[in-house]
Design an enzyme around this catalytic site. Sequence first.
Site, mmCIF file in Angstrom:
data_model
loop_
_atom_site.group_PDB
_atom_site.id
_atom_site.type_symbol
_atom_site.label_atom_id
_atom_site.label_comp_id
_atom_site.label_asym_id
_atom_site.label_seq_id
_atom_site.Cartn_x
_atom_site.Cartn_y
_atom_site.Cartn_z
ATOM 1 N N SER A 1 4.231 -2.441 -8.865
ATOM 2 C CA SER A 1 4.986 -3.020 -7.766
ATOM 3 C C SER A 1 5.994 -4.026 -8.331
ATOM 4 C CB SER A 1 4.030 -3.654 -6.754
ATOM 5 O OG SER A 1 4.688 -3.948 -5.548
ATOM 6 N N GLU B 1 3.446 5.743 -0.735
ATOM 7 C CA GLU B 1 3.714 4.400 -1.221
ATOM 8 C C GLU B 1 3.726 3.313 -0.147
ATOM 9 O OE1 GLU B 1 3.930 2.763 -3.890
ATOM 10 O OE2 GLU B 1 4.112 4.208 -5.503
ATOM 11 N N HIS C 1 0.118 2.386 -1.602
ATOM 12 C CA HIS C 1 0.536 1.437 -2.623
ATOM 13 C C HIS C 1 -0.685 0.687 -3.139
ATOM 14 C CE1 HIS C 1 3.839 -0.761 -4.481
ATOM 15 N NE2 HIS C 1 3.344 -1.926 -4.091
#
Length: 431
Positions: free
Chosen positions: A110, A246, A341
């Site tokens: 990230s 995601e 994610h």
Amino acid sequence: MRAGGRDAQRQRLHARAGRARAAAVMVRLHGGGFAAGSPVSPWYDGRSFSRDGVVVVTVSYRLGFHGFGWIEDAPVNRGVLDQIAALEWVRDNIAAFGGDPGAVTLAGQSAGGISVMTLFTAPRAQSLSRAAICMSGADRVQSRESAEERGRALAASAGVEPTTAGWSALTEEQALDAQDAFGIRTPPATIDPAAFIRGALMPPEDHGMPFGPVVDGELLPRSVSDALAEGVAADKRLLIGVTGHEFTLWMLHAEEQLRGVDIAGAMTEAGLPPELAAEYVASHPEPRRRPRSSATSPACAPSARRQALRWSRLRAATNADTTWLYDFRWPSPFYGDLAVHCVELPFVRDLLDADGVSRAHGPNPPRELATRAHAAWVSFVTEGTPGWQPWARGVGMVFNETSEEKPLLELEGRLARAAHAAWQDTPAPAA
């Protein structure tokens, strides 16, 4: 201890480490949108990598406005300077801990992945690593002009001059309160489906994050994509990948407004070919445990996946055999059978017993998947390859309960080209 004593101790440690074969080093940078996160999370424990012969260094860096906000008389990329200082420390000291300063791999997810790619291409950091692992990263870039505009507005809202002296007049709590007013942007209350699709395919340059690395013309002279296009770091090895869904969880606030909306129809209304829109939506079948998320899932996935494809193609144009791709597709039951994610973190780190993993992934996440994924990461750090073909061969590794090499992101490439053809006022993606 006097300086001479410290030097002598360091020499003894270096000599002791030198008697054994120096180990590969992994320097990890945490995520958190450049506004949160910590290296002390149990999901960042380095014990499994240490067990497998890797020296792990997990670093802190200044966050939010303190790390990346514009101040008239201060460097704008203070957080990046912190990261570079940590890498310089590794270069100068890691041998005392058994590590090889010439075998450093950057790794992050990230915002950590964005940081990794920033360092991977920053001129000042070129000699400080030989490889990188970017997990769910993006070309999050902000111009110096945009940073200054935001920095002046933030100082005005806090009632101080936009200088170090001005900000020093506030307590840390007051400065953080001022920063909170410039938090991550939230989508509007009313969502137009076609505009929603367009924003997902071509997100704003800062990806909705108010703070992060700034192209300042000095420390960071260009964006990551521009640097890769120029062949920067072409000889270094890169492992890059994404998860299957995601950003879907962040967009579940849009479920009610998008419920019943024909996403393929909205993509067509946005200007994309109807056959391609239908094919893409079909590639995101309705999740079993959260059926409503089928509305947001195909709309949210393209941007991160397109970024991985773009970087891989830019790299392949300069060196065909130094980039590897993965797609982590294991569906977490806690998140409605979505590969969201962060879903891959405890697997690639082989930390299924860490605090919080059972709450996030259920009581029995697949041990074999963790064994395979972690082994690939260890192999990349120590041997320079994760164990499958470079992406230039047209394939990558799809991680799931059964994992296999497959052609990756070809559909995202066609979608990106169609989006650019439909929206000529946007920059052309290199995909």
